[in-house]
Design an enzyme around this catalytic site. Structure first.
Site, PDB file in Angstrom:
ATOM      1  N   HIS A 137      88.417  47.951 -12.926  1.00 52.12           N
ATOM      2  CA  HIS A 137      87.873  47.092 -13.980  1.00 52.12           C
ATOM      3  C   HIS A 137      86.559  46.433 -13.576  1.00 52.12           C
ATOM      4  O   HIS A 137      85.638  46.334 -14.380  1.00 52.12           O
ATOM      5  CB  HIS A 137      88.890  46.006 -14.342  1.00 52.12           C
ATOM      6  CG  HIS A 137      88.442  45.100 -15.451  1.00 52.12           C
ATOM      7  ND1 HIS A 137      88.657  45.413 -16.777  1.00 52.12           N
ATOM      8  CD2 HIS A 137      87.782  43.909 -15.441  1.00 52.12           C
ATOM      9  CE1 HIS A 137      88.145  44.445 -17.529  1.00 52.12           C
ATOM     10  NE2 HIS A 137      87.606  43.533 -16.743  1.00 52.12           N
ATOM     11  N   ASN A 151      76.695  51.108 -23.044  1.00 52.64           N
ATOM     12  CA  ASN A 151      76.172  49.751 -23.184  1.00 52.64           C
ATOM     13  C   ASN A 151      76.731  48.916 -22.040  1.00 52.64           C
ATOM     14  O   ASN A 151      77.934  48.951 -21.769  1.00 52.64           O
ATOM     15  CB  ASN A 151      76.617  49.110 -24.500  1.00 52.64           C
ATOM     16  CG  ASN A 151      76.073  49.833 -25.713  1.00 52.64           C
ATOM     17  OD1 ASN A 151      74.997  50.412 -25.664  1.00 52.64           O
ATOM     18  ND2 ASN A 151      76.832  49.821 -26.799  1.00 52.64           N
ATOM     19  N   HIS A 198      82.583  51.747 -19.145  1.00 51.80           N
ATOM     20  CA  HIS A 198      82.864  52.792 -20.124  1.00 51.80           C
ATOM     21  C   HIS A 198      81.622  53.067 -20.960  1.00 51.80           C
ATOM     22  O   HIS A 198      80.659  52.307 -20.947  1.00 51.80           O
ATOM     23  CB  HIS A 198      84.019  52.378 -21.043  1.00 51.80           C
ATOM     24  CG  HIS A 198      83.647  51.373 -22.084  1.00 51.80           C
ATOM     25  ND1 HIS A 198      83.382  50.044 -21.783  1.00 51.80           N
ATOM     26  CD2 HIS A 198      83.460  51.485 -23.433  1.00 51.80           C
ATOM     27  CE1 HIS A 198      83.084  49.390 -22.893  1.00 51.80           C
ATOM     28  NE2 HIS A 198      83.101  50.237 -23.905  1.00 51.80           N
ATOM     29  N   HIS A 228      85.038  46.597 -19.158  1.00 47.55           N
ATOM     30  CA  HIS A 228      85.467  47.708 -18.304  1.00 47.55           C
ATOM     31  C   HIS A 228      84.400  48.799 -18.333  1.00 47.55           C
ATOM     32  O   HIS A 228      83.844  49.102 -19.391  1.00 47.55           O
ATOM     33  CB  HIS A 228      86.803  48.268 -18.818  1.00 47.55           C
ATOM     34  CG  HIS A 228      87.470  49.198 -17.866  1.00 47.55           C
ATOM     35  ND1 HIS A 228      88.563  48.830 -17.119  1.00 47.55           N
ATOM     36  CD2 HIS A 228      87.202  50.482 -17.526  1.00 47.55           C
ATOM     37  CE1 HIS A 228      88.945  49.856 -16.372  1.00 47.55           C
ATOM     38  NE2 HIS A 228      88.126  50.869 -16.609  1.00 47.55           N
ATOM     39  N   GLN A 272      80.393  55.460 -24.785  1.00 44.45           N
ATOM     40  CA  GLN A 272      80.864  55.998 -26.061  1.00 44.45           C
ATOM     41  C   GLN A 272      80.146  57.306 -26.365  1.00 44.45           C
ATOM     42  O   GLN A 272      79.094  57.597 -25.797  1.00 44.45           O
ATOM     43  CB  GLN A 272      80.627  54.988 -27.181  1.00 44.45           C
ATOM     44  CG  GLN A 272      81.338  53.663 -26.973  1.00 44.45           C
ATOM     45  CD  GLN A 272      81.100  52.688 -28.108  1.00 44.45           C
ATOM     46  OE1 GLN A 272      81.508  52.916 -29.234  1.00 44.45           O
ATOM     47  NE2 GLN A 272      80.409  51.591 -27.807  1.00 44.45           N
TER      48      GLN A 272
END
Length: 370
Positions: A144, A184, A197, A195, A199
């Protein structure tokens, strides 16, 4: 729907169904068994949104009102992108993972049902459309508190293969016209989940910036017979002063007319239309330069820089001979405690004004001690 697929570099993709029917895809390198069940209660998925035309600029606007209620900056112990542990039932049923991709729970765009077509543009009388497309979430790591720059080179290789795989598969959908993977980072640019990540947005239309890039590239090709982006890279190599990193397969530079205080373009030296065109040599050489660029960005002020890192590639069906793949990283941070706000000229007029010369930010990035 449970299936497996072998990818490049010994990476295996395993698909599983989530409780509400969405698909989660695990990208692994060690032959992990992916059999955990999504134990959450079934929730109804949102309906497809509207697609409206702004006739003043001929741009499509997706209306996705259901996204107003999505989760916003939850504490670590409630993070929906962490692995499932104990009573914390998350989007990822497994207790650990390398890279995962799953269909977004609150998508701006979603697959249409039945026959679908983009409405004809006829000014204010343009028909209301449905916001067709696909939105996916890609998690880089189970950790995380980490960021892209903290990934191992091996993990970046898996991440790149996931981007490539999703581009290839989404390109097969008849309603998809353009695919844009992006990340982002930072509350300053609107991140709602911290976390690590990204898209993947797969549009049913060509986004405005891509349309402008395509028009410029076509005009240049018609007048000179050359590919515009190839000439841009050639100029950066000649000038040298804006290059911040390079290996035998990739180059990273601050563009000649950068819009943001810190803007970096990373491009393969073997030009290709999209991610699927990268050779195994290109893929293997990406991680070192990607990690160097991200570490230099954070090293400029010694703080975590907010940024948007977006892959630009050719649309699925047009412009594949004139548009080139590149990774654009932009940050609105101009100094510790200071942001470049996109105010009147930028937001209202679309006319950017830079507060510092690109050569200056390139020098700052090069001077970072890694």
């Amino acid at each position: 729907m449970e299936q497996s697929k072998k990818l490049s570099a010994g990476i295996l993709r395993n698909d599983r169904l989530m409780a509400d029917g969405r698909t989660i895809r695990y990208y692994d390198t060690s032959g992990q068994n992916r059999s955990a069940k999504d134990a959450r209660p079934v929730e109804k998925q949102p309906a497809i949104g509207e697609l409206r035309l702004d006739p003043l600029v001929n741009e499509w606007i997706a209306m996705a009102s259901h996204r107003q209620g999505r989760i916003f900056l939850p504490p670590k112990e409630l993070c929906p992108l962490c692995p499932t542990t104990g009573e914390l039932l998350t989007e990822i049923p497994e207790s650990d993972f390398e890279v995962v991709v799953f269909d977004n729970r609150s998508p701006s765009l979603r697959p249409p049902t039945g026959d679908w077509a983009l409405p004809d543009q006829v000014g204010p009388d343009t028909d209301l459309g449905s916001a067709a497309g696909k939105c996916e979430v890609i998690c880089f790591t189970a950790e995380h508190g980490n960021a892209f720059k903290d990934l191992t080179p091996a993990r970046v290789r898996v991440l790149l293969e996931a981007w490539i795989d999703r581009t290839a598969e989404l390109s097969q959908e008849s309603f998809i016209e353009h695919i844009a993977p992006f990340e982002n980072r930072g509350e300053e640019i609107g991140v709602t989940l911290t976390h690590p990540h990204g898209q993947i947005y797969a549009y049913s239309y060509i986004p405005p910036r891509v349309e402008k890039m395509l028009a410029a590239a076509n005009k240049y090709k018609t007048s000179t017979g050359k590919v515009l982006f190839d000439e841009v890279v050639a100029r950066e190599i000649r000038d040298e002063e804006r290059i911040i990193a390079r290996n035998d397969r990739w180059i990273a530079f601050v563009p000649y007319a950068a819009r943001y205080p810190f803007e970096i373009h990373v491009a393969p030296l073997n030009p290709v239309a999209d991610l699927t065109g990268l050779t195994d040599q290109d893929r293997d050489a990406f991680a070192p330069i990607a990690l160097e660029v991200m570490k230099r960005l954070d090293g400029v002020f010694g703080i975590d820089m907010a940024y948007i890192a977006a892959w630009h590639q050719a649309p699925v069906r047009v412009g594949r001979d004139v548009l080139r793949l590149h990774w654009q990283i932009t940050s609105v941070r101009r100094a510790p405690g200071k942001l470049k706000y996109l105010a009147g000229s930028e937001s209202a007029m679309g006319a950017f004004i830079m507060d510092m010369r690109p050569e200056q930010s390139a020098a700052q990035l090069r001077e970072v001690v890694l």
